[in-house]
Design a protein around this motif. Structure first.
Motif, PDB file in Angstrom:
ATOM      1  N   PHE A  17      16.814 -34.021  15.815  1.00 47.81           N
ATOM      2  CA  PHE A  17      17.733 -34.514  14.791  1.00 47.81           C
ATOM      3  C   PHE A  17      16.936 -35.484  13.934  1.00 47.81           C
ATOM      4  CE2 PHE A  17      20.891 -36.885  12.626  1.00 47.81           C
ATOM      5  CZ  PHE A  17      21.971 -36.033  12.503  1.00 47.81           C
ATOM      6  N   PHE A  22      19.199 -36.273   6.115  1.00 48.24           N
ATOM      7  CA  PHE A  22      20.526 -36.632   5.633  1.00 48.24           C
ATOM      8  C   PHE A  22      20.486 -37.767   4.611  1.00 48.24           C
ATOM      9  CE2 PHE A  22      20.911 -34.574   9.673  1.00 48.24           C
ATOM     10  CZ  PHE A  22      21.881 -33.629   9.431  1.00 48.24           C
ATOM     11  N   TYR A 107      24.581 -43.685   4.849  1.00 51.12           N
ATOM     12  CA  TYR A 107      24.381 -42.917   6.079  1.00 51.12           C
ATOM     13  C   TYR A 107      25.674 -42.806   6.881  1.00 51.12           C
ATOM     14  CZ  TYR A 107      19.477 -41.684   6.095  1.00 51.12           C
ATOM     15  OH  TYR A 107      18.275 -41.076   5.825  1.00 51.12           O
ATOM     16  N   VAL A 110      27.729 -40.003   5.623  1.00 50.80           N
ATOM     17  CA  VAL A 110      27.166 -38.689   5.946  1.00 50.80           C
ATOM     18  C   VAL A 110      27.318 -38.380   7.435  1.00 50.80           C
ATOM     19  CG1 VAL A 110      25.019 -37.352   6.057  1.00 50.80           C
ATOM     20  CG2 VAL A 110      25.541 -38.687   4.019  1.00 50.80           C
ATOM     21  N   ILE A 111      26.981 -39.343   8.282  1.00 50.00           N
ATOM     22  CA  ILE A 111      26.965 -39.123   9.730  1.00 50.00           C
ATOM     23  C   ILE A 111      28.340 -38.764  10.281  1.00 50.00           C
ATOM     24  CG2 ILE A 111      26.659 -40.311  11.958  1.00 50.00           C
ATOM     25  CD1 ILE A 111      24.115 -41.582  10.713  1.00 50.00           C
ATOM     26  N   VAL A 114      28.796 -34.954   9.932  1.00 48.83           N
ATOM     27  CA  VAL A 114      27.780 -33.998  10.393  1.00 48.83           C
ATOM     28  C   VAL A 114      28.350 -33.119  11.506  1.00 48.83           C
ATOM     29  CG1 VAL A 114      25.531 -33.770  11.553  1.00 48.83           C
ATOM     30  CG2 VAL A 114      25.837 -35.470   9.762  1.00 48.83           C
ATOM     31  N   ASP A 115      28.145 -31.814  11.369  1.00 49.10           N
ATOM     32  CA  ASP A 115      28.549 -30.866  12.404  1.00 49.10           C
ATOM     33  C   ASP A 115      27.508 -30.917  13.516  1.00 49.10           C
ATOM     34  OD1 ASP A 115      29.363 -28.746  13.991  1.00 49.10           O
ATOM     35  OD2 ASP A 115      28.847 -27.193  12.514  1.00 49.10           O
ATOM     36  N   LEU A 116      27.913 -31.337  14.688  1.00 46.71           N
ATOM     37  CA  LEU A 116      26.993 -31.508  15.810  1.00 46.71           C
ATOM     38  C   LEU A 116      27.065 -30.362  16.816  1.00 46.71           C
ATOM     39  CD1 LEU A 116      27.457 -35.335  16.456  1.00 46.71           C
ATOM     40  CD2 LEU A 116      25.651 -34.193  15.154  1.00 46.71           C
ATOM     41  N   ILE A 142      24.152 -42.365  14.890  1.00 46.43           N
ATOM     42  CA  ILE A 142      23.971 -40.977  15.326  1.00 46.43           C
ATOM     43  C   ILE A 142      23.904 -40.904  16.849  1.00 46.43           C
ATOM     44  CG2 ILE A 142      21.438 -40.785  15.198  1.00 46.43           C
ATOM     45  CD1 ILE A 142      24.152 -38.156  14.239  1.00 46.43           C
ATOM     46  N   ARG A 145      27.475 -40.724  18.007  1.00 43.47           N
ATOM     47  CA  ARG A 145      28.054 -39.387  17.783  1.00 43.47           C
ATOM     48  C   ARG A 145      27.478 -38.355  18.736  1.00 43.47           C
ATOM     49  NH1 ARG A 145      29.408 -36.808  13.022  1.00 43.47           N
ATOM     50  NH2 ARG A 145      30.545 -35.557  14.510  1.00 43.47           N
TER      51      ARG A 145
END
Length: 172
Positions: A17, A22, A107, A110-111, A114-116, A142, A145
């Protein structure tokens, strides 16, 4: 006869990652409101309002703007609001604070989206080095998440990763 070199990292389920992927592109600017203060520290309302009226805020068109004060002045809340109101409809995003706080907010936006799913139940390395200004807070965000989906989280590069989190095995 030499043994064949096998790239175990490439053959593993390990996913990287990279927060740099991003990074929100666009021009960043900082407005230091001390320029509109008497001797850089005293806010005189009439002077402050006049300074805002005579400032060309169109130069911040489509910028990401941090509004800050480089001096130890005591700034009333309404003053920040006045500057913000001048940037409405001009700047893409305005944040009260430093450039790092601006990057952190970009960030954060965006975070959260995010599709994880590709990181579900696999070991993940959060890449450490970047050429873009990735704030420290983005690494914490991140990590938070990824903990809900990843098997494990490491920081750095595959050759020298620092373990950060490992999901506990569930007892059947």
């Amino acid at each position: 006869m030499a043994e064949e070199i096998i790239n175990r990292v490439a053959n593993s389920k390990l996913k990287t990652f990279d927060l740099e992927d991003f990074y929100v592109t666009g021009t960043r600017s900082t407005i230091d409101i001390s320029q509109w203060l008497l001797e850089g520290i005293v806010l005189v309302e009439s002077r402050f309002r006049e300074s805002l009226k005579t400032t060309d805020f169109s130069i911040y068109k489509d910028h990401y703007v941090a509004i800050d004060c480089s001096t130890d002045a005591i700034i009333p809340q309404w003053a920040w609001m006045l500057v913000q109101s001048q940037l409405h409809g001009i700047a893409k995003k305005v944040v009260l604070g430093t450039q790092e706080q601006l990057e952190t907010e970009l960030y954060r936006e965006v975070i959260v989206g995010v599709d994880l799913s590709e990181f579900r139940d696999v070991p993940v390395i959060v890449k450490g080095c970047s050429n873009k200004p990735v704030p420290i807070a983005a690494y914490a965000m991140i990590t938070d998440r990824l903990q809900s989906v990843a098997k494990s989280i490491m920081y750095g590069e595959a050759c020298s990763a620092v373990p950060v989190f490992k999901k506990k095995k569930q007892l059947s």
